[in-house]
Write an enzyme that holds these catalytic residues in place. Structure first.
Site, PDB file in Angstrom:
ATOM      1  N   GLU A  43       0.885  -0.884   0.139  1.00 14.21           N
ATOM      2  CA  GLU A  43       0.310  -0.011   0.089  1.00 14.21           C
ATOM      3  C   GLU A  43       0.786   1.254   0.061  1.00 14.21           C
ATOM      4  O   GLU A  43       2.018   1.356   0.635  1.00 14.21           O
ATOM      5  CB  GLU A  43      -0.847   0.061   1.442  1.00 14.21           C
ATOM      6  CG  GLU A  43      -1.750   0.761   1.449  1.00 14.21           C
ATOM      7  CD  GLU A  43      -2.621   1.454   2.957  1.00 14.21           C
ATOM      8  OE1 GLU A  43      -4.252   1.643   2.627  1.00 14.21           O
ATOM      9  OE2 GLU A  43      -2.525   0.934   3.780  1.00 14.21           O
ATOM     10  N   LYS A 121     -10.112   1.670  -1.809  1.00 14.02           N
ATOM     11  CA  LYS A 121     -10.677   1.598  -0.755  1.00 14.02           C
ATOM     12  C   LYS A 121     -11.391   2.248  -0.189  1.00 14.02           C
ATOM     13  O   LYS A 121     -11.640   3.886  -0.542  1.00 14.02           O
ATOM     14  CB  LYS A 121      -9.355   1.230   0.048  1.00 14.02           C
ATOM     15  CG  LYS A 121      -9.489   1.304   1.655  1.00 14.02           C
ATOM     16  CD  LYS A 121      -8.218   1.247   2.406  1.00 14.02           C
ATOM     17  CE  LYS A 121      -8.129   1.164   3.528  1.00 14.02           C
ATOM     18  NZ  LYS A 121      -6.735   1.184   4.508  1.00 14.02           N
ATOM     19  N   CYS A 172      -6.085  -3.404   2.962  1.00 18.50           N
ATOM     20  CA  CYS A 172      -5.442  -2.534   4.638  1.00 18.50           C
ATOM     21  C   CYS A 172      -6.728  -2.926   5.283  1.00 18.50           C
ATOM     22  O   CYS A 172      -6.494  -4.725   5.531  1.00 18.50           O
ATOM     23  CB  CYS A 172      -4.587  -1.137   5.372  1.00 18.50           C
ATOM     24  SG  CYS A 172      -3.718  -0.495   6.171  1.00 18.50           S
TER      25      CYS A 172
END
Length: 259
Positions: A43, A121, A172
């Protein structure tokens, strides 16, 4: 043992996009030399910087001015190497608050250099799935990812025919929500990926346990990407994975390295 099909890379991102790009290109070359067909980067591979700098450093994914993504695409095509990478993306929205924020965007780039999938996300039909917004005051910290990140609106869809099978993209903090993983697995995903820059304390306590949980629940292979704080002494490392049988991998330690 079967052939090496995937490399999982670790890098310590800095505020310099150019420096991070140089590191990523080096990791791609090393993964290709090792025989991997696909590389997984962490990430925020493009940069980690203060919140005030995020808007000016973020770029639209498909912009010609996005040197980070465009160069990775060119290198993927040159090497014939598939790539999974997370970046900061300029939001495409009229929301004025979004001008000071970004999307946390998870990409799959094919060995031909094409962007095959984009997941922002955190996008899910379950309203309980959210960004990393945690308030532990007064005993602990308050962290509000939503202060700097615009959540995506389109849930992740399976990415078929990658070198590791049908891939499901998560990022994540998504790891904490089993519904998201179950949804992807029910759509035929055979592997899930969770590129992360996990917090150090919760990472040490929860990271591997959560990954194992998602894998056990769905009998899939989860992409294990370890979190290192920026104080780590090395800049990058690569771990290559060999396939032994469906849903099982083994670490090829002879091809590990740091730089």
């Amino acid at each position: 043992m079967g052939p090496i099909i995937a490399a999982v890379a670790q890098m310590t991102s800095t505020p310099s996009v150019a420096q991070n790009l140089k590191t990523a290109l080096g990791l791609m070359e090393r993964a290709s030399i090792a025989g991997a067909r696909m590389l997984f980067l962490p990430e925020a591979a493009d940069f980690i910087a203060p919140a005030a700098d995020v808007p000016k450093l973020s770029k639209p994914v498909h912009s010609e001015n996005n040197e980070f993504v465009q160069t990775l695409r060119e290198e993927a095509k040159k090497l014939g190497l598939w790539l999974n990478v997370c970046i900061h993306e300029t939001p495409d929205t009229s929301d004025k608050d979004a001008e000071k924020k970004c999307h946390n965007t998870n990409l799959v780039i094919s060995g031909g250099g094409d962007i095959l999938a984009t997941y922002r996300k955190t996008a899910h039909s379950n309203p309980e799935v959210h960004l990393f917004d945690v308030d532990l005051a007064p005993e602990g910290p308050t962290i509000k990812e939503s202060n700097t990140t615009v959540a995506g609106t389109a849930p992740a869809e399976p990415v078929p025919a990658t070198p590791v099978g049908t891939l499901g993209l998560q990022t994540c903090f998504d790891l904490r929500f089993s519904d998201a993983a179950h949804g992807l697995l029910s759509k035929g995903c055979t592997a899930l990926t969770y590129p992360s820059a996990f917090a150090p304390h919760t990472g040490a306590a929860h990271w591997e346990a959560l990954l194992r949980g998602r894998a056990i629940e769905g009998e899939s292979t989860t992409d294990l990407q370890l979190y290192f704080r920026s104080t780590i002494t090395f800049q990058a490392s690569v771990m290559c994975l060999r396939v032994r049988k469906r849903g099982s991998t083994t670490l090829d330690e002879s091809r590990m390295g740091t730089q």
